[in-house]
Design an enzyme around this catalytic site. Structure first.
Site, PDB file in Angstrom:
ATOM      1  N   HIS A   1       1.961   2.042   3.126  1.00 46.76           N
ATOM      2  CA  HIS A   1       2.969   2.114   4.192  1.00 46.76           C
ATOM      3  C   HIS A   1       2.861   0.911   5.147  1.00 46.76           C
ATOM      4  O   HIS A   1       3.822   0.581   5.837  1.00 46.76           O
ATOM      5  CB  HIS A   1       2.793   3.392   5.023  1.00 46.76           C
ATOM      6  CG  HIS A   1       3.330   4.637   4.376  1.00 46.76           C
ATOM      7  ND1 HIS A   1       2.724   5.235   3.298  1.00 46.76           N
ATOM      8  CD2 HIS A   1       4.431   5.392   4.654  1.00 46.76           C
ATOM      9  CE1 HIS A   1       3.416   6.310   2.951  1.00 46.76           C
ATOM     10  NE2 HIS A   1       4.453   6.432   3.766  1.00 46.76           N
TER      11      HIS A   1
ATOM     12  N   CYS B   1      -3.204   0.609   2.978  1.00 47.70           N
ATOM     13  CA  CYS B   1      -2.307   1.765   2.812  1.00 47.70           C
ATOM     14  C   CYS B   1      -0.944   1.167   2.536  1.00 47.70           C
ATOM     15  O   CYS B   1      -0.533   0.205   3.208  1.00 47.70           O
ATOM     16  CB  CYS B   1      -2.277   2.603   4.089  1.00 47.70           C
ATOM     17  SG  CYS B   1      -0.921   3.813   4.135  1.00 47.70           S
TER      18      CYS B   1
ATOM     19  N   CYS C   1      -0.471   4.340  -3.940  1.00 47.18           N
ATOM     20  CA  CYS C   1      -0.988   5.022  -2.755  1.00 47.18           C
ATOM     21  C   CYS C   1      -2.510   4.885  -2.793  1.00 47.18           C
ATOM     22  O   CYS C   1      -3.149   5.398  -3.723  1.00 47.18           O
ATOM     23  CB  CYS C   1      -0.567   6.485  -2.816  1.00 47.18           C
ATOM     24  SG  CYS C   1      -1.226   7.511  -1.502  1.00 47.18           S
TER      25      CYS C   1
HETATM   26  N1  DGL Z   1       0.706   5.291   1.386  1.00 45.98           N
HETATM   27  C1  DGL Z   1      -0.522   5.969   1.282  1.00 45.98           C
HETATM   28  C2  DGL Z   1      -1.685   5.007   1.044  1.00 45.98           C
HETATM   29  O1  DGL Z   1      -1.484   3.954   0.482  1.00 45.98           O
HETATM   30  C3  DGL Z   1      -0.936   6.986   2.292  1.00 45.98           C
HETATM   31  C4  DGL Z   1       0.007   7.557   3.232  1.00 45.98           C
HETATM   32  C5  DGL Z   1      -0.317   8.962   3.652  1.00 45.98           C
HETATM   33  O2  DGL Z   1      -1.226   9.163   4.485  1.00 45.98           O
HETATM   34  O3  DGL Z   1       0.349   9.833   3.133  1.00 45.98           O
HETATM   35  O4  DGL Z   1      -2.797   5.286   1.393  1.00 45.98           O
END
Ligand code: DGL
Length: 251
Positions: A186, A184, A75
């Site tokens: 996601h 990110c 993350c």
């Molecule tokens: N997946 C997370 C990242 O790599 C962030 C997602 C979220 O905002 O929770 O930053």
């Protein structure tokens, strides 16, 4: 103690880190993985830095207690807020944090025009400023994507509303960028749509593969790579079966 036979924990605010888990499993299929997504508290990217720090430290403490040899913070947001503290807290395991793949983009386009799409926390943290500061010849656009993490968490990565949101976010950069960094975890799940909107001439990059290589290297260095077997346990703080199902589907 040789921790070789302990699992590798992979952590994210939700299902995003599965884009990194995929790369880890591809590179090191014989390892045992414990994936924890904190979907009950997602998104992290719109929270205060202090909140992200506390959530990340709490999750890490619970994973550590179970006996792990490595924690991969899959993350970017949690890495930006807490990676230094995590390294101080757990010097006896390998702690890795994913960062936007700006280095890869600048290697390919040393005087280029590069976009970084990431959460608000990642974009405002000092860590990113340091990273961007290392490449003064590259023109960097910071592109926040509010709402995108939520859509991926809802299993709507390929939905028309996701494409509509991405068009709105990316249209202003059309015809301008050499590369875009998905900062990110996601976002790799919407890579195809990003590519379609920006066109084939733009390189779409993420840090998943690099993070997996780095993890493998550090484990190897300590003599902690295991051979044979391989397993995956997936957990989610929301307790919702559909998020575990979505996780498996994304994997
Ligand atoms: N997946 C997370 C990242 O790599 C962030 C997602 C979220 O905002 O929770 O930053």
């Amino acid at each position: 103690m040789n921790k070789k036979h302990l699992p590798i924990a992979v952590f994210d605010s939700g299902v995003g880190g599965i884009s990194v888990l995929k790369e880890l499993m591809k590179l090191m299929p014989e390892e045992d993985y414990l994936y924890f997504g904190d979907s009950a508290n997602a998104p992290y990217g719109t929270r205060t830095t202090e909140e992200v720090r506390v959530l990340t430290l709490n999750a890490a403490a619970k994973l550590y207690e179970r006996g792990i040899k490595c924690l991969v913070v899959a993350c970017n947001t949690a890495t930006a807020a807490a990676i230094t503290l995590l390294r101080e807290e757990y010097p006896d395991i390998v702690v890795i944090g994913i960062e936007p793949a700006l280095k890869t983009a600048t290697d390919r386009f040393p005087r280029g025009h590069v976009g970084i799409m990431a959460t608000q926390v990642t974009l405002r943290e000092e860590k990113l400023e340091h990273l961007v500061g290392r490449f003064p010849d590259v023109m960097v656009e910071r592109i926040p994507a509010p709402g995108l993490v939520e859509l991926v968490e809802q299993g709507k990565a390929d939905a028309p509303e996701t494409e509509a949101l991405l068009r709105e976010l990316l249209q202003p950069y059309s015809g301008q960028l050499d590369a875009i960094v998905l900062g990110c975890t996601h976002y790799p799940f919407v890579r195809k749509t990003v590519q379609k909107i920006l066109g084939d001439g733009v390189q779409v990059l993420d840090g998943g593969e690099g993070t997996a290589r780095h993890t493998s290297h550090l484990l190897q260095e300590r003599g902690w790579r295991k051979s044979g077997g391989g397993s995956l346990k997936m957990e989610n703080s929301s307790g919702r079966q559909e998020l575990l199902d979505l996780g498996m589907e994304l994997l």
